[in-house]
Design a protein around this motif. Sequence first.
Motif, mmCIF file in Angstrom:
data_model
loop_
_atom_site.group_PDB
_atom_site.id
_atom_site.type_symbol
_atom_site.label_atom_id
_atom_site.label_comp_id
_atom_site.label_asym_id
_atom_site.label_seq_id
_atom_site.Cartn_x
_atom_site.Cartn_y
_atom_site.Cartn_z
ATOM 1 N N ASP A 7 0.817 -1.214 0.000
ATOM 2 C CA ASP A 7 0.000 0.000 0.000
ATOM 3 C C ASP A 7 0.851 1.265 0.000
ATOM 4 O OD1 ASP A 7 -2.590 -1.377 2.165
ATOM 5 O OD2 ASP A 7 -2.277 -1.545 0.007
ATOM 6 N N ILE A 8 2.096 1.186 0.414
ATOM 7 C CA ILE A 8 2.954 2.366 0.500
ATOM 8 C C ILE A 8 3.365 2.866 -0.881
ATOM 9 C CG2 ILE A 8 5.202 3.194 1.304
ATOM 10 C CD1 ILE A 8 4.885 1.263 3.684
ATOM 11 N N ILE A 9 3.541 1.963 -1.847
ATOM 12 C CA ILE A 9 3.993 2.353 -3.166
ATOM 13 C C ILE A 9 2.831 2.949 -3.969
ATOM 14 C CG2 ILE A 9 3.656 0.078 -4.198
ATOM 15 C CD1 ILE A 9 6.284 0.591 -5.757
ATOM 16 N N THR A 10 3.113 4.021 -4.685
ATOM 17 C CA THR A 10 2.099 4.674 -5.507
ATOM 18 C C THR A 10 2.204 4.169 -6.941
ATOM 19 O OG1 THR A 10 3.545 6.497 -6.143
ATOM 20 C CG2 THR A 10 2.274 6.770 -4.106
ATOM 21 N N PRO A 11 1.156 4.349 -7.739
ATOM 22 C CA PRO A 11 1.232 3.949 -9.146
ATOM 23 C C PRO A 11 2.389 4.615 -9.895
ATOM 24 C CG PRO A 11 -1.035 4.287 -8.548
ATOM 25 C CD PRO A 11 -0.204 4.742 -7.370
ATOM 26 N N THR A 12 2.689 5.860 -9.570
ATOM 27 C CA THR A 12 3.794 6.563 -10.227
ATOM 28 C C THR A 12 5.132 5.934 -9.859
ATOM 29 O OG1 THR A 12 2.511 8.617 -10.192
ATOM 30 C CG2 THR A 12 4.878 8.815 -10.559
ATOM 31 N N LYS A 13 5.327 5.666 -8.563
ATOM 32 C CA LYS A 13 6.569 5.025 -8.123
ATOM 33 C C LYS A 13 6.703 3.630 -8.728
ATOM 34 C CE LYS A 13 7.012 7.336 -3.655
ATOM 35 N NZ LYS A 13 6.984 7.137 -2.198
ATOM 36 N N PHE A 14 5.596 2.903 -8.780
ATOM 37 C CA PHE A 14 5.607 1.561 -9.347
ATOM 38 C C PHE A 14 5.989 1.617 -10.827
ATOM 39 C CE2 PHE A 14 3.439 -2.007 -11.471
ATOM 40 C CZ PHE A 14 4.057 -3.059 -10.814
ATOM 41 N N SER A 15 5.412 2.545 -11.554
ATOM 42 C CA SER A 15 5.715 2.696 -12.974
ATOM 43 C C SER A 15 7.192 3.006 -13.194
ATOM 44 C CB SER A 15 4.852 3.807 -13.574
ATOM 45 O OG SER A 15 5.125 3.969 -14.940
ATOM 46 N N LEU A 16 7.750 3.904 -12.394
ATOM 47 C CA LEU A 16 9.167 4.243 -12.510
ATOM 48 C C LEU A 16 10.052 3.051 -12.169
ATOM 49 C CD1 LEU A 16 9.182 7.826 -10.940
ATOM 50 C CD2 LEU A 16 9.456 7.215 -13.345
ATOM 51 N N LEU A 17 9.658 2.285 -11.166
ATOM 52 C CA LEU A 17 10.410 1.097 -10.779
ATOM 53 C C LEU A 17 10.417 0.061 -11.908
ATOM 54 C CD1 LEU A 17 11.882 -0.430 -8.493
ATOM 55 C CD2 LEU A 17 9.658 -1.317 -7.825
ATOM 56 N N ILE A 18 9.267 -0.136 -12.522
ATOM 57 C CA ILE A 18 9.162 -1.082 -13.636
ATOM 58 C C ILE A 18 9.984 -0.596 -14.824
ATOM 59 C CG2 ILE A 18 7.583 -2.155 -15.303
ATOM 60 C CD1 ILE A 18 7.453 -3.307 -12.422
ATOM 61 N N GLU A 19 9.929 0.709 -15.104
ATOM 62 C CA GLU A 19 10.736 1.287 -16.200
ATOM 63 C C GLU A 19 12.223 1.017 -15.966
ATOM 64 O OE1 GLU A 19 10.066 2.907 -19.025
ATOM 65 O OE2 GLU A 19 7.908 3.175 -18.818
ATOM 66 N N GLN A 20 12.672 1.200 -14.731
ATOM 67 C CA GLN A 20 14.079 0.952 -14.406
ATOM 68 C C GLN A 20 14.435 -0.517 -14.598
ATOM 69 O OE1 GLN A 20 14.382 2.362 -10.375
ATOM 70 N NE2 GLN A 20 14.926 4.447 -11.004
#
Length: 77
Positions: A7-20
Amino acid sequence: MNNKEVDIITPTKFSLLIEQMVQIKHISYMDACLDYCKEKEIEPNSIARLVNKSLKQKIQMEAEALHFLPKTNALPV
């Protein structure tokens, strides 16, 4: 990892993590999402709310290229 930590991770952070992950590991977006689930020991359906529109489009484009989904009509650029 429990659901509270997810729940702590946001969709934006998740998207950036996946991009990396895609850039570093040279894998597809779908594979990156599945790797994330494997690393965090969570079910893939639990990340559905984290997939934003941009990431969803990239996954869809990959799936269409692999013939997993029928191709959608696109306007010529």
